[in-house]
Design a protein around this motif. Structure first.
Motif: not given
Length: 289
Positions: A27-35, A64-70, A80-84, A268-269
């Motif tokens: 997942q990334q740092f956004s609160m868009g992936y709270l699940q 991850f900080s962005g989708p490219d490396m993910m 196995d499961i990505a988010s962005g 997020t620490k």
């Protein structure tokens, strides 16, 4: 002939290939992936794995900080499961379509506007940006923010100049972009990030919004999950357990915002304004699916 018949009998009674015993989420740092935060802290995947009669699985969570490396990690088999955001999914879907590594969407996760904030008092819209301005975003070219910026440029100067502002952008994680923008001590003066960081930035009176994604595309799905067709086809029960766990997590978020914020802050620490984030969760502009 007898050995062929014997082999056929053995194959007919051979058990189906076992599903994987390890699963890795990104997942990334956004609160868009709270699940994913809720799934992790409440061990929801283990619950739904057991409910479907599967043996326990080992679960790993990576940020991850962005989708490219993910996406690179997904194709290499490291996750196995990505988010962005949608552009990250569309990029990898187009790249892998019809191949052995084909990637497909799993589920929408959230919907929220993305804000381009600046601390340059002379900049009130993207038209005012000059070579003196630099914009931090999660990933150049492939992040939702990068695509939105190109859409804004095309709207202002025509389709042929869609990449006019790309030279001003560079990749930086939302937490680091927020710290730098609020301090005003870095070599950039604008940030195109994600909630809750974009709202935290606006608590500094020197910072203001110059572009919202709502202006360009209206309400849209900001967070989604995706995986490879290979993982989906090879692990049907585990895939169903993932969907069931995500659904329960969405229901938990709606009923328990305070606990959800605490889970996100722990993951997020970072020091998070809990009241601010709870207000964001309650906003009609932020939706969990």
């Amino acid at each position: 002939m007898r050995w062929i018949m014997a082999l056929a009998t053995v194959l007919a009674w051979a058990p189906a290939r076992a599903e994987v015993s390890d699963i890795r989420f990104a997942q990334q740092f956004s609160m868009g992936y709270l699940q994913f935060d809720v799934m992790k802290h409440r061990d929801l995947l283990a619950k739904h794995v057991a409910a479907l009669g599967l043996p326990p699985v080992n679960v790993t969570w990576v940020t991850f900080s962005g989708p490219d490396m993910m996406n690179d990690a997904l194709l290499s088999g490291s996750i196995d499961i990505a988010s962005g955001g949608m552009p990250g999914l569309l990029t990898i879907w187009a790249k892998t379509r019809g191949s052995a590594q084909e990637v497909r969407g799993v589920s929408a996760m959230s919907q929220q506007p993305l804000l381009l904030n600046s601390r340059n008092p002379e900049v009130h819209s993207v038209r005012d940006l000059t070579d003196a301005d630099r914009i931090a975003l999660p990933a150049v070219k492939v992040s939702a923010q990068a695509v939105l910026l190109e859409m804004a440029a095309a709207r202002e100067w025509g389709d042929a100049q869609y990449d006019r502002l790309d030279k001003l952008t560079f990749s930086l994680s939302p937490p680091d972009a927020t710290s730098g923008l609020m301090a005003g001590a870095g070599d950039f003066n604008a940030a195109f990030t994600v909630p809750p960081f974009q709202t935290m930035q606006l608590q500094n009176k020197a910072i203001h919004t110059i572009l919202s994604s709502d202006e360009l595309v209206g309400p849209s799905s900001g967070g989604m999950a995706w995986t490879t067709k290979r993982f989906h086809d090879g692990n049907p029960k585990l895939y169903r357990a993932v969907l069931n766990a995500m659904q329960e997590a969405s229901e938990f978020i709606a009923a328990h915002p305070k606990e959800t914020v605490a889970y996100y802050a722990a993951d997020t620490k970072m020091t998070i304004d809990s009241e601010l984030m709870e207000l964001l969760l309650a906003s009609p502009r932020f939706n969990i699916f």
